[in-house]
Design a protein around this motif. Structure first.
Motif, PDB file in Angstrom:
ATOM      1  N   CYS A   1     129.719   0.036 -38.701  1.00 45.34           N
ATOM      2  CA  CYS A   1     130.079  -1.353 -38.403  1.00 45.34           C
ATOM      3  C   CYS A   1     128.862  -2.161 -37.966  1.00 45.34           C
ATOM      4  O   CYS A   1     128.644  -3.293 -38.430  1.00 45.34           O
ATOM      5  CB  CYS A   1     131.149  -1.396 -37.308  1.00 45.34           C
ATOM      6  N   LEU A   2     128.067  -1.576 -37.070  1.00 49.31           N
ATOM      7  CA  LEU A   2     126.891  -2.284 -36.564  1.00 49.31           C
ATOM      8  C   LEU A   2     125.824  -2.432 -37.641  1.00 49.31           C
ATOM      9  O   LEU A   2     125.139  -3.465 -37.705  1.00 49.31           O
ATOM     10  CB  LEU A   2     126.330  -1.544 -35.343  1.00 49.31           C
ATOM     11  N   LEU A   3     125.669  -1.413 -38.499  1.00 49.37           N
ATOM     12  CA  LEU A   3     124.686  -1.516 -39.587  1.00 49.37           C
ATOM     13  C   LEU A   3     125.070  -2.619 -40.575  1.00 49.37           C
ATOM     14  O   LEU A   3     124.204  -3.341 -41.075  1.00 49.37           O
ATOM     15  CB  LEU A   3     124.572  -0.180 -40.324  1.00 49.37           C
ATOM     16  N   LEU A   4     126.357  -2.744 -40.868  1.00 49.47           N
ATOM     17  CA  LEU A   4     126.802  -3.822 -41.753  1.00 49.47           C
ATOM     18  C   LEU A   4     126.496  -5.184 -41.143  1.00 49.47           C
ATOM     19  O   LEU A   4     126.124  -6.124 -41.851  1.00 49.47           O
ATOM     20  CB  LEU A   4     128.296  -3.680 -42.043  1.00 49.47           C
TER      21      LEU A   4
ATOM     22  N   GLY B   1     119.309   2.229 -47.326  1.00 51.31           N
ATOM     23  CA  GLY B   1     119.107   3.677 -47.299  1.00 51.31           C
ATOM     24  C   GLY B   1     119.744   4.316 -46.079  1.00 51.31           C
ATOM     25  O   GLY B   1     120.385   5.366 -46.171  1.00 51.31           O
ATOM     26  N   ASN B   2     119.588   3.671 -44.924  1.00 56.47           N
ATOM     27  CA  ASN B   2     120.206   4.174 -43.706  1.00 56.47           C
ATOM     28  C   ASN B   2     121.727   4.085 -43.781  1.00 56.47           C
ATOM     29  O   ASN B   2     122.432   4.980 -43.298  1.00 56.47           O
ATOM     30  CB  ASN B   2     119.699   3.392 -42.492  1.00 56.47           C
ATOM     31  N   PHE B   3     122.220   3.030 -44.392  1.00 55.27           N
ATOM     32  CA  PHE B   3     123.667   2.859 -44.555  1.00 55.27           C
ATOM     33  C   PHE B   3     124.238   3.984 -45.414  1.00 55.27           C
ATOM     34  O   PHE B   3     125.292   4.556 -45.091  1.00 55.27           O
ATOM     35  CB  PHE B   3     123.946   1.501 -45.189  1.00 55.27           C
ATOM     36  N   SER B   4     123.546   4.331 -46.492  1.00 49.63           N
ATOM     37  CA  SER B   4     124.009   5.413 -47.366  1.00 49.63           C
ATOM     38  C   SER B   4     123.997   6.749 -46.629  1.00 49.63           C
ATOM     39  O   SER B   4     124.882   7.585 -46.837  1.00 49.63           O
ATOM     40  CB  SER B   4     123.125   5.497 -48.609  1.00 49.63           C
TER      41      SER B   4
END
Length: 307
Positions: A112-115, A64-67
């Motif tokens: 990048c960091l979230l991935l 959800g945060n990534f989206s």
């Protein structure tokens, strides 16, 4: 710069797709549709990961945060591109360019960091399942997301300030679709070595290192899965990780090509294409990748639509 005559530049011209004058209206329509797909697709993922009880897990919290990040960083570039295509006014002030570049880089670093965080989540879930509830507690997940957001902010702000503190002289034509770091640095004059070096340093620190950490996580994940005796179990785990791995390859592959290709005038067109790929194409396909390969998300979407 002593003894050198130059004209101080106060605004830039984003060339974008000016070399395709007959396709401006068509491109505007295409990018408008893509932007709507990005907003709707990622917006739906945010909603279902918040409201569906079955998706209240760390994996979907990160998704959800990534989206949300996808929507934000696409909104930094696409609306300006649409306006330029519609009005044919491609001028952008240095202040506006600096603001766009700063927000764009902050959001790209966050992505990048979230991935990398999402890869770590899958590593813990598959390689250390018994410790997963303890290691990936809600508090830890929140801290990881906050860390992903704020880690790059000081570096990016300092980087942007340093770039735009240099004079822009000579040509004011930015052969790109938005204010990205490599083409902007190319237009500066004076001692640009520090800025050119920092472009690669930032790419290594915030893109290459997270990418290598993701690869290391997946090497361990794959080794763990291959040791399993159950074919069905192996298939389920591969299916769970494959969506994230596809997104990683698409995003980092195109981004690293842009930042690590050798400097050359004849490949600037290719750089524009690759930039569009990681800023527009991947955010459009990410919701499809995560939904089409995930029964939980498909089920949550059906319940949301039917209700």
């Amino acid at each position: 710069m002593s003894g050198t005559n130059f004209t101080l530049i106060m605004e830039l011209v984003l060339l974008g797709f000016s070399d395709l004058p007959n396709l401006q209206g068509f491109l505007f329509g295409v990018f408008l549709v893509i932007y709507m797909i990005i907003l709707i697709g990622n917006g739906l993922i945010i909603v279902i990961t918040k409201v569906d009880p079955g998706l209240q897990t760390p994996m979907y919290f990160f998704l959800g945060n990534f989206s949300f990040v996808e929507i934000c960083y696409t909104s930094v570039t696409l609306p300006r591109m649409l306006m330029n295509l519609l009005t044919q006014n491609r001028h952008i002030s240095l202040v506006a360019c600096a603001v766009q570049l700063c927000f764009f880089l902050i959001l790209v670093v966050t992505e990048c960091l979230l991935l990398a965080v999402m890869a770590y989540d899958r590593y813990v879930a598959i390689c250390k399942p018994l410790y997963y509830p303890v290691i990936m507690s809600h508090k830890v997940c929140v801290h990881l997301v906050i860390g992903s957001w704020i880690t790059g902010i000081p570096v990016v702000i300092g980087q942007t300030y340093h770039i735009f503190s240099l004079p822009f002289c000579g040509s004011n034509k930015l052969n790109h679709v938005f204010c990205d770091m490599p083409p902007v640095v190319k237009l500066t004059c004076g001692n640009t070595f520090v800025n050119e070096f920092s472009v690669y340093a930032d790419a290594v620190l915030f893109a290459l290192i997270p990418f290598l950490l993701i690869l290391a996580s997946y090497v361990k994940i794959i080794m763990t899965i291959l040791k399993m005796s159950s074919t069905i179990g192996r298939y389920k785990l591969f299916s769970t990780c494959s969506s994230h791995l596809i997104v990683v390859i698409l995003f980092f592959g195109s981004g690293l090509v842009v930042y690590f290709r050798p400097k050359s005038n004849h490949i600037e067109g290719l750089n524009k294409v690759f930039s569009l790929f990681y800023t527009i194409v991947t955010p459009m396909f990410n919701p499809m990748i995560y939904t089409l390969r995930n029964k939980d998300v498909i089920g949550a979407l059906r319940k949301l639509i039917l209700n």
